[in-house]
Design an enzyme around this catalytic site. Structure first.
Site, mmCIF file in Angstrom:
data_model
loop_
_atom_site.group_PDB
_atom_site.id
_atom_site.type_symbol
_atom_site.label_atom_id
_atom_site.label_comp_id
_atom_site.label_asym_id
_atom_site.label_seq_id
_atom_site.Cartn_x
_atom_site.Cartn_y
_atom_site.Cartn_z
ATOM 1 N N GLY A 78 0.773 -1.237 0.000
ATOM 2 C CA GLY A 78 0.000 0.000 0.000
ATOM 3 C C GLY A 78 0.800 1.281 0.000
ATOM 4 O O GLY A 78 0.231 2.371 0.063
ATOM 5 N N LYS A 177 6.679 -1.290 -13.700
ATOM 6 C CA LYS A 177 7.997 -1.815 -13.347
ATOM 7 C C LYS A 177 8.466 -2.800 -14.417
ATOM 8 O O LYS A 177 7.710 -3.649 -14.872
ATOM 9 C CB LYS A 177 7.935 -2.518 -11.984
ATOM 10 C CG LYS A 177 9.262 -3.137 -11.569
ATOM 11 C CD LYS A 177 9.350 -3.358 -10.074
ATOM 12 C CE LYS A 177 8.319 -4.328 -9.554
ATOM 13 N NZ LYS A 177 8.423 -4.510 -8.095
#
Length: 230
Positions: A78, A177
């Protein structure tokens, strides 16, 4: 009786190898104890050091400024969503992860596999409109075979890209990513068909020894027809 970490040279924490702890686990723990980003994350209330990767990427590319809708793919634990809430407090935020993620105020979290056929629609319904930013910090489970790991990672990025082209508003951003070397030429070419700018970046918070980079695609060109194709 357990032993506390010992202080080594230059004030660094040293971890004594426990009987049941492997040498690699000991090295990882020692690296965590001495990582300034880990210490900073704890001090500033972020759930992970990864929060600073997003902070540094946004400082450079400014994609969260004025965002009204954000989707976080691979949200656990988170840290990225925390940054989004701080930098775009009025944005609707939806995240998804196979792992359980503790609640975050103002964020809708779906616990399921993004690669599930039902996931894209559920994310769209939860957001309730177009997104300005799609973030993907997803990582494929590695098997130690370089080519296989690369293909798995590229598969996630491509799936995220397909989703981004379906939900992004014109001018939107997709951040994902990638492994060392970045996205392959075919994927970059695909991104350039949909976005005005495609750049690779390695934020300072990404460890030097890590193979991760990020691809930042900005200026989504929008949908030219009703099929979602730009």
């Amino acid at each position: 009786m357990s032993r506390s970490p010992r202080s080594g040279r230059a004030g660094k924490e040293r971890v004594k190898t426990a009987r049941r702890r492997s040498a690699s686990s000991t090295r990882w723990l020692q690296r965590q104890l001495n990582d300034p980003y880990v210490k900073k994350a704890k001090a500033e209330g972020y759930r992970s050091r990864a929060a600073y990767k997003l902070i540094e990427l946004d400082d450079r590319f400014e994609f969260l400024k004025g965002a009204k809708g954000v989707v976080d793919l691979g949200i656990a634990p988170g840290g990225w969503a925390q940054v989004v809430r701080q930098r775009a407090p009025k944005a609707g935020v939806v995240g998804i992860d196979l792992l359980e993620t503790d609640p975050i105020d103002g964020v809708t979290i779906l616990q399921m596999d993004f690669m599930d056929d039902a996931a894209p629609k559920l994310l769209k319904d939860a957001l309730g409109g177009e997104a300005d930013v799609v973030l993907s910090d997803m990582a494929a489970n590695t098997v130690g075979h370089k080519q296989t790991d690369h293909l798995r990672t590229m598969g996630l990025i491509e799936a995220g890209l397909e989703f981004a082209t379906e939900i992004l508003a014109p001018g939107g951003t997709y951040v994902a990513k990638v492994l060392a070397g970045g996205a392959d030429n075919n994927l970059v070419a695909q991104m350039r068909r949909h976005f005005a700018s495609v750049k690779h970046a390695k934020p300072p918070a990404s460890r030097k020894g890590s193979s991760e980079w990020y691809v930042v695609a900005q200026g989504f060109k929008g949908h030219r027809d009703g099929t979602g194709e730009a």
